[in-house]
Enzyme design. Structure first.
Site, PDB file in Angstrom:
ATOM      1  CE  LYS A 127     -10.897  -7.212  -7.418  1.00 40.86           C
ATOM      2  NZ  LYS A 127     -11.798  -6.620  -8.409  1.00 40.86           N
TER       3      LYS A 127
HETATM    4  N1  GLU Z   1     -12.444  -2.945  -8.098  1.00 47.83           N
HETATM    5  C1  GLU Z   1     -13.139  -2.478  -9.251  1.00 47.83           C
HETATM    6  C2  GLU Z   1     -13.576  -3.633 -10.118  1.00 47.83           C
HETATM    7  O1  GLU Z   1     -13.702  -4.735  -9.646  1.00 47.83           O
HETATM    8  C3  GLU Z   1     -12.375  -1.413 -10.006  1.00 47.83           C
HETATM    9  C4  GLU Z   1     -11.045  -1.806 -10.525  1.00 47.83           C
HETATM   10  C5  GLU Z   1     -10.268  -0.652 -11.124  1.00 47.83           C
HETATM   11  O2  GLU Z   1     -10.794   0.442 -11.258  1.00 47.83           O
HETATM   12  O3  GLU Z   1      -9.118  -0.897 -11.466  1.00 47.83           O
HETATM   13  O4  GLU Z   1     -13.865  -3.497 -11.268  1.00 47.83           O
END
Ligand code: GLU
Length: 516
Positions: free
Chosen positions: A184
């Site tokens: 992230k």
């Molecule tokens: N930001 C989204 C989550 O927290 C999607 C992450 C992604 O698709 O890689 O799951």
């Protein structure tokens, strides 16, 4: 004299509680319960890599509105007739970005750096300066596949928060059985305070720096809070432009527009996954979503699409809030009309506030509305112990990441309020991100119904395994097999979800071993 024994027994100073340590409480609880291998535990306890870097950009000139009091000093300032109004970009906070040559050719009346626009307001002309932003990418774990997770543009981010969110992605990808690990990142920025071109430049610069740390088979970003398909398109361009095998790099980000290699169904996928879990929760009880009522916190990507899909299934949205207001309608809010209201370009804040089909309420009252379920779909840490005490719902389905504090978790349990934990409830987004990534690799394009069917099966299969773990009910059906995951005792659903994740991750370490 302190003997060695005494020294050994001295209580360890209790570590400071942070978002990360709070988020990891459930990890430790589940790890203890299953007797997670000590070395695997050490591997998972902290991220593989924590990148912090900086992004600079040159901002544009902007017009900052004066308060009516201050504007009085300019009462005789005549109006500047703007010849190129398209060059003026109005932000949610009332400031105006001067794009291109917005004022060129106009008779600009400037006094002490101020001018009056045709809207009557007096604005201070603030020349654009260079600005620096703090950026992050945490790569938590890659035992099961490349790091995967969103890019967040938000004012309140920190290394600690990104560590928590990256770890959560590791659990989520394991639970949803997609061959990824967890990551992230993002930028400390309030995107609403910047113009389109400024955000474009910041994003390009961000990717320029990020490029050496990621790759379509190394670490794959996606949208998160404050980012979307447009930001992903910019990231794709910066990463791949000029490269010889440009089209093999399309999977560098997911959540792209379908016209440039995104997957059908990705935009709604997270909300859809929440709805599939809720549907299965009721099906398991011999009930249906039809006629159920829900309260929603947050009307962004997850909340709005989740609400629309639940409304299509026959559920009724009673109340919803966002950062700018809360609204209520006991007869049910028309979700599709609300989506249109929020996406109207005239609604600068993109807020639910002022929606004509509902009445305004206070945020604190949102928590006390009687409904079948609550769906938190905004930021983390919103459901505190105090909020949990006041809820009048029977089920909390976590669309957001980490919305419930550990104390609140205990309150929900004590009060017998059911829970669909975030790492299964909102796994639909990353699941369809995986479908997008495969389609990019294979140069394929799947239909929306194919994506929907796969997503529904994946969500329900893994949710059922979690329910079985929670009830200690090992079994095999046509849809799922929970026999290898139950632990001979019942556990709460959040712990059950974590057990599923840890068992799947641990298998990789135990079967593959460690390189030294
Ligand atoms: N930001 C989204 C989550 O927290 C999607 C992450 C992604 O698709 O890689 O799951």
């Amino acid at each position: 004299m302190a003997s060695e024994e005494n020294f050994m027994r001295a209580p360890a100073p209790s570590p400071k509680r942070t978002i990360y340590t709070e988020a990891m409480e459930i990890f430790h609880r589940a790890a203890d319960l299953i007797g997670l291998d000590k070395r695997v535990r050490l591997e998972l306890e902290e991220p593989d890599y924590e990148h912090i870097f900086y992004v600079t950009t040159k901002l544009k000139d902007r017009l900052v509105p004066l308060a009516p009091e201050e504007a009085k000093a300019f009462s005789d300032l005549s109006v500047t007739q703007v010849r190129n109004p398209d060059g003026l970009e109005r932000l949610a906070d009332g400031k105006i970005i001067l794009n291109g040559r917005a004022l060129l050719g106009s008779d600009v009346n400037i006094r002490r750096g101020h001018l009056r626009l045709p809207d009557g307001g007096v604005y201070q002309l603030v020349p654009g300066e260079s600005q620096r932003f703090k950026a992050y990418r945490v790569q938590h774990n890659q035992a099961r596949g490349p790091y995967k997770g969103g890019i967040r543009y938000h004012r309140e981010v920190s290394l600690d928060l990104f560590k928590a969110l990256a770890a959560e992605m590791t659990w989520k990808t394991a639970i949803s059985e997609v061959p990824f690990g967890g990551g992230k990142g993002g930028i400390q920025i309030d995107p609403r305070q910047y113009g389109r071109e400024e955000l474009e430049n910041i994003t390009l610069r961000f990717m320029y720096k990020l490029k050496s740390m990621i790759g379509p088979n190394i670490d794959i970003p996606a949208p998160d809070v404050g980012t979307n398909g447009e930001i992903m398109a910019l990231m794709l361009r910066e990463y791949s432009d000029g490269e010889r095998e440009r089209h093999n790099l399309r999977g560098i980000v997911t959540g792209k527009d379908v016209r440039i290699g995104g997957s059908e169904g990705r935009v709604k996928a997270t909300g859809q996954g929440v709805a599939y879990c809720i549907e299965d929760y009721y099906a398991d009880r011999g009930e249906s979503v039809k006629g159920k009522t829900f309260v929603l916190q947050g009307f962004g990507n997850v909340g709005s699409h989740g609400a629309a899909i639940l409304a299509n299934m026959g559920a009724r949205l009673l109340a919803v809030n966002d950062a700018d207001g809360s609204i209520y309608n006991g007869d049910g809010i028309d979700v599709h009309a609300l989506m249109a209201y929020v996406s109207d370009p005239k609604n600068l804040k993109r807020s639910v506030a002022g929606f004509p089909g509902a009445q305004k309420i206070e945020k604190k009252d949102l928590w006390e509305i009687q409904a079948d379920m609550l769906i938190p779909a905004a930021l983390g840490g919103e459901i505190t112990a105090d909020v949990a005490e006041r809820l009048k719902v029977k089920l909390v389905a976590e669309g957001a990441n980490g919305p419930t504090t550990p104390e609140a978790d205990r309150v929900l349990q004590k009060r017998g309020i059911d829970l669909i934990p975030d790492i299964i409830a909102n796994a639909g987004g990353v699941t369809v991100s995986y479908y997008e990534w495969i389609q990019n690799k294979r140069m394929e394009r799947w239909s929306e119904s194919e994506v929907d069917q796969r997503l529904e099966k994946a969500m329900k299969r893994n949710y059922r395994i979690i329910r079985d773990i929670s009830r200690n009910q090992p079994r095999k059906t046509d849809m799922h097999d929970s026999r290898g995951y139950c632990i001979s005792k019942t556990v709460d659903p959040r712990c059950a979800a974590m057990i599923l994740a840890l068992k799947r991750i641990e298998a990789h370490y135990m079967l593959e071993g460690f390189s030294q």
